[in-house]
Design a protein around this motif. Structure first.
Motif, PDB file in Angstrom:
ATOM      1  N   THR A   1       0.834  -1.195   0.000  1.00 19.68           N
ATOM      2  CA  THR A   1       0.000   0.000   0.000  1.00 19.68           C
ATOM      3  C   THR A   1       0.876   1.254   0.000  1.00 19.68           C
ATOM      4  O   THR A   1       1.917   1.281   0.654  1.00 19.68           O
ATOM      5  N   VAL A   2       0.415   2.251  -0.756  1.00 15.76           N
ATOM      6  CA  VAL A   2       1.090   3.550  -0.770  1.00 15.76           C
ATOM      7  C   VAL A   2       0.299   4.498   0.130  1.00 15.76           C
ATOM      8  O   VAL A   2      -0.933   4.535   0.064  1.00 15.76           O
ATOM      9  N   HIS A   3       0.996   5.229   0.978  1.00 15.05           N
ATOM     10  CA  HIS A   3       0.349   6.209   1.847  1.00 15.05           C
ATOM     11  C   HIS A   3       0.964   7.578   1.593  1.00 15.05           C
ATOM     12  O   HIS A   3       2.188   7.701   1.553  1.00 15.05           O
ATOM     13  N   VAL A   4       0.099   8.579   1.423  1.00  9.90           N
ATOM     14  CA  VAL A   4       0.579   9.936   1.168  1.00  9.90           C
ATOM     15  C   VAL A   4      -0.008  10.873   2.214  1.00  9.90           C
ATOM     16  O   VAL A   4      -1.219  10.864   2.452  1.00  9.90           O
ATOM     17  N   GLY A   5       0.848  11.658   2.839  1.00  9.52           N
ATOM     18  CA  GLY A   5       0.401  12.604   3.866  1.00  9.52           C
ATOM     19  C   GLY A   5       0.430  14.026   3.352  1.00  9.52           C
ATOM     20  O   GLY A   5       1.469  14.524   2.929  1.00  9.52           O
ATOM     21  N   MET A   6      -0.757  14.659   3.369  1.00  8.44           N
ATOM     22  CA  MET A   6      -0.855  16.058   2.934  1.00  8.44           C
ATOM     23  C   MET A   6      -0.881  16.945   4.175  1.00  8.44           C
ATOM     24  O   MET A   6      -1.643  16.695   5.105  1.00  8.44           O
ATOM     25  N   ASP A   7      -0.056  17.950   4.186  1.00 10.79           N
ATOM     26  CA  ASP A   7       0.069  18.856   5.326  1.00 10.79           C
ATOM     27  C   ASP A   7      -1.192  19.723   5.430  1.00 10.79           C
ATOM     28  O   ASP A   7      -1.468  20.543   4.556  1.00 10.79           O
ATOM     29  N   LEU A   8      -1.928  19.534   6.513  1.00  8.90           N
ATOM     30  CA  LEU A   8      -3.169  20.299   6.675  1.00  8.90           C
ATOM     31  C   LEU A   8      -2.888  21.776   6.894  1.00  8.90           C
ATOM     32  O   LEU A   8      -3.709  22.628   6.560  1.00  8.90           O
ATOM     33  N   ASP A   9      -1.748  22.092   7.468  1.00  7.23           N
ATOM     34  CA  ASP A   9      -1.407  23.503   7.672  1.00  7.23           C
ATOM     35  C   ASP A   9      -1.243  24.214   6.329  1.00  7.23           C
ATOM     36  O   ASP A   9      -1.656  25.356   6.159  1.00  7.23           O
ATOM     37  N   VAL A  10      -0.615  23.503   5.389  1.00  6.34           N
ATOM     38  CA  VAL A  10      -0.437  24.081   4.050  1.00  6.34           C
ATOM     39  C   VAL A  10      -1.800  24.237   3.378  1.00  6.34           C
ATOM     40  O   VAL A  10      -2.095  25.264   2.767  1.00  6.34           O
ATOM     41  N   VAL A  11      -2.647  23.212   3.529  1.00  5.99           N
ATOM     42  CA  VAL A  11      -3.996  23.271   2.948  1.00  5.99           C
ATOM     43  C   VAL A  11      -4.770  24.427   3.569  1.00  5.99           C
ATOM     44  O   VAL A  11      -5.395  25.230   2.864  1.00  5.99           O
ATOM     45  N   ALA A  12      -4.689  24.528   4.916  1.00  5.72           N
ATOM     46  CA  ALA A  12      -5.416  25.594   5.628  1.00  5.72           C
ATOM     47  C   ALA A  12      -4.921  26.962   5.166  1.00  5.72           C
ATOM     48  O   ALA A  12      -5.714  27.885   4.956  1.00  5.72           O
ATOM     49  N   LEU A  13      -3.613  27.075   5.001  1.00  8.57           N
ATOM     50  CA  LEU A  13      -3.032  28.341   4.566  1.00  8.57           C
ATOM     51  C   LEU A  13      -3.537  28.715   3.176  1.00  8.57           C
ATOM     52  O   LEU A  13      -3.895  29.866   2.915  1.00  8.57           O
ATOM     53  N   LYS A  14      -3.596  27.722   2.309  1.00  9.48           N
ATOM     54  CA  LYS A  14      -4.087  27.945   0.946  1.00  9.48           C
ATOM     55  C   LYS A  14      -5.545  28.397   0.977  1.00  9.48           C
ATOM     56  O   LYS A  14      -5.944  29.319   0.264  1.00  9.48           O
ATOM     57  N   ILE A  15      -6.336  27.699   1.804  1.00 12.16           N
ATOM     58  CA  ILE A  15      -7.764  28.023   1.889  1.00 12.16           C
ATOM     59  C   ILE A  15      -7.931  29.422   2.467  1.00 12.16           C
ATOM     60  O   ILE A  15      -8.707  30.235   1.951  1.00 12.16           O
TER      61      ILE A  15
END
Lengths: 453, 247
Positions: free
Chosen positions: B141-155
């Motif tokens: 299985t491949v697991h990818v972690g997206m930084d929520l802080d970066v997402v929040a900053l973008k939003i």
């Protein structure tokens, strides 16, 4: 001798990503071009466009990088950044031999010159340099690249341009990708592989009862290659990795490795095998000793033994404290052993020519060593390269390279082991040597049990 | 003379309506941007995980882990992706990007899980992790972690830009409405002043020659009516040019 900075070179050796939506798209496209998994599609594309005959392909390859006066070999290596010593030493050794050849009339009247680019041991600049060497400089072949993360990104390019008969000779890496399908046929290796180096270390450590082996490694293709080698070697003894800790490529000696040491202390290893470059591995060895992790610390040949030793001993009152647990694996014999003919020749030519890295490639001060395992490897690489170029005859063309390499059989390089190549044998040497530090220099390790048992 | 009281509630009403529009638009915008962008990042992360999984199958079967690591490293350059790890079908970590080591929470997690999970990793931050099976999970299985802080900053940045635009429109709208109200109030003020003058000095001939009387609108009609009433001393008839209704 020509030299130039690479197109992507950074003055401070810092390749930190500037992440923007556009840059992400660009890097994504670049990744698609060179990513290993796209190889099949690239080949398919080539097949369509290359519809011409083999003779046409061969004709295109002829003459490139070779004129009546010289043969140009393309090099992309680390001449800047924390691993600059690796590129510098390898280059110095190679140039000691090529200068000697050129002084004596060259090969079939042609001088051998190197077209140099600095990639700072970073994959993207290495890819750019390679494209430039192949498409703009039209070098005869690629030679003496440094590093696994760089070379693994270049291999798909060689496959893409296989009609051009461009080969990579003797990269300074023991990783598997350039030794196995689908890219093995585009590279020729002289040195033993990391699998052989790690197997040698693991076998000997297990033999003396040190079965709990942990790994400290660079988190990239090089580190993973060594990690896989240790894992496979342990598996043969019915053991598993005791633990692992990682660091990011480009780490400096001034950086702290205490977290990594603490992680490994937590698994109480009997020994640690490091798969990294000299700055980070020296920092790890230093912090391990300071934090009381008193176990053998082994390094692979790529580490750059002399640079590692220099960092650990320079300015230290009790240097032996940091070096007595070191075991360094080597893929060439000791440059101190003057009973070996090639070592004699190497020492003589290094003393006579004392090659230096071209000034315009030097961004940070680097004091070269009179002799080193790296420069001896570069020397042996150049010596074998010279022999291959000689076997191409008076009209060298790329298309004949593979045949010339395969004609190398039981060739005496001047070390105890003879060199052979063939379609199923693309690595010239198989021997691995183990060294420890005595009196401030690396000497052969003869008795593992007495030293580390 | 200025007509303040008459338009006081009008101004308040305009401001209130504009404010309400801005508030409602902003809330809708925040909700939409937040929802859409969060979903987009999650989908992108899932796509990246799937791409790696699809690309990894052949590499894994050849046990070419250096190439696998090289592949993973390239995807780490994508903005917001902070970690990637690949586990075998037995849960062994075959490639990853963690420094200085694999976090305890990740080590203890269920490696075959591919559903999105939110993780808070000490020293690293908050992440949304998605997985994708390799060869239907039989190869790992491949697991990818997206930084929520970066997402929040973008939003936050996207929302901030939209709210900024709406706020600018609000200010411009209110200023414009005040200007239009003042534009309407000015002749009324003049009419009021004229009516006061008529009351004080209705017989003055000069009062019959004002520009106000020439206006062809309600103010002009009223001015002429006031003059007429003043001259007649009562409402016995309408002056010429003055109709009983506004047009």
């Amino acid at each position: 001798m020509q030299c130039s900075l690479g197109p992507g070179a950074s003055p401070n050796g810092n390749w930190g990503p500037l992440v923007t939506r556009k840059s992400v798209m660009r890097s994504g496209l670049a990744a698609l071009l060179v990513a290993p998994f796209t190889a099949s599609s690239l080949v398919a594309g080539r097949g369509q466009e290359s519809g011409g005959s083999e003779a046409e392909s061969s004709a295109r390859a002829e003459g490139r990088g070779a004129t009546d006066d010289e043969i140009v070999l393309g090099v992309s290596a680390a001449f800047s950044g924390p691993s600059r010593g690796l590129g510098a030493e390898l280059y110095r050794g190679a140039m000691a031999y090529f200068n000697h050849v050129n002084e004596n009339g060259g090969i079939e009247g042609r001088k051998v010159s190197l077209r140099l680019y600095d990639d700072g041991y970073q994959p993207d600049p290495c890819v750019q340099n390679t494209m430039r060497l192949m498409l703009e400089d039209e070098v005869f072949l690629l030679f003496g690249y440094v590093g696994t993360p760089t070379v693994t990104r270049v291999l798909p390019i060689l496959k893409k341009f296989q009609d051009e008969s461009i080969f990579l000779f003797f990269p300074f890496t023991g990783a598997q990708p350039q030794r196995e399908p689908p890219y093995g046929e585009f590279a020729f290796n002289l040195r033993a592989s990391y699998n052989q180096e790690t197997a040698g270390l693991v076998d000997n450590l297990v033999r003396i009862g040190r079965r709990r082996i942990a790994v400290f490694y660079q988190i990239d293709a090089y580190g993973r290659s060594g990690w896989a080698g240790v894992r496979a070697a342990l598996d043969k003894h019915g053991e598993r990795l005791a633990g692992e800790a990682t660091y990011s490529r480009g780490e400096k000696f001034t950086g702290s490795m205490r977290k990594q040491v603490e992680i490994l202390q937590g698994v109480s290893p009997d020994a640690v095998i490091c798969i990294g470059a000299y700055a980070a591995c020296a920092a790890f060895a230093r912090d391990a000793v300071d934090l009381g992790l008193d176990v053998p610390i082994a390094n692979l040949s790529f580490v750059g033994s002399e640079n590692l030793l220099k960092l650990l001993t320079e300015g230290q009152d009790d240097a032996e404290r940091y070096t007595r647990q070191l075991i360094n694996s080597q893929v060439v014999p000791s440059y101190e052993d003057t009973s070996i003919p090639a070592v004699q020749e190497y020492r003589e030519l290094m003393a006579r020519h004392d090659p230096q890295v071209p000034a315009d490639l030097v961004q940070e001060e680097y004091a070269p060593f009179p002799h080193s395992f790296g420069s001896l490897e570069g020397f042996l690489n150049a010596k074998l390269m010279g022999e291959i170029l000689r076997r191409l005859g008076p009209n060298p063309d790329r298309a004949g390279l593979e045949e010339a390499v395969f004609s190398i059989e039981d060739f005496d390089l001047g070390i105890s082991e003879r060199v052979s190549f063939g379609p199923d044998r693309r690595q010239g040497l198989q021997s691995v040597y183990h060294t420890v530090v005595e009196d401030g220099r690396f000497v052969p390790l003869d008795d593992w049990g007495a030293r580390f048992g | 003379m200025r007509i303040r009281r008459l338009f006081k509630w009008t101004r308040f009403g305009i401001f209130a309506v504009f404010g309400l529009i801005v508030l409602a638009t902003s809330i809708l915008c925040i909700y939409t941007v937040d929802t859409e962008l969060s979903a987009e990042y999650e989908v992108n992360t899932q796509n990246i995980a799937k791409t790696i999984a699809d690309s990894s199958a052949g590499i894994l079967l050849n046990q070419n882990l250096a190439t696998l690591q090289s592949l993973v490293d390239q995807f780490l350059e994508v903005q917001g992706i902070r970690y990637i790890y690949i586990t075998s079908e037995t849960g062994e970590f075959l490639a990853h990007t963690f420094v200085p080591g694999i976090p305890e929470e990740i080590l203890e997690s269920e490696h075959s899980n591919t559903a999105p999970v939110e993780r808070s990793l000490p020293g690293m931050g908050d992440f949304i992790e998605v997985g994708s099976p390799i060869l239907a999970g039989v190869a790992g299985t491949v697991h990818v972690g997206m930084d929520l802080d970066v997402v929040a900053l973008k939003i936050q940045r996207a929302i901030g830009q939209q709210v900024y635009l709406i706020s600018v429109m609000l200010v411009l709208g209110v200023l414009a409405s005040i200007w239009f109200v003042n534009l309407a109030a000015k002749p009324l003020g003049e009419l009021l002043a004229y009516a006061v003058e008529l009351a004080r000095d209705g017989e003055n001939d000069e009062l019959g020659e004002r520009d106000l009387l020439a206006r062809d609108d309600e103010v002009g009609h009223l001015a002429r009516l006031f003059l007429h009433v003043s001259r007649q001393g009562g409402g016995r008839g309408l002056p010429a040019g003055t109709s009983g209704t506004t047009e």
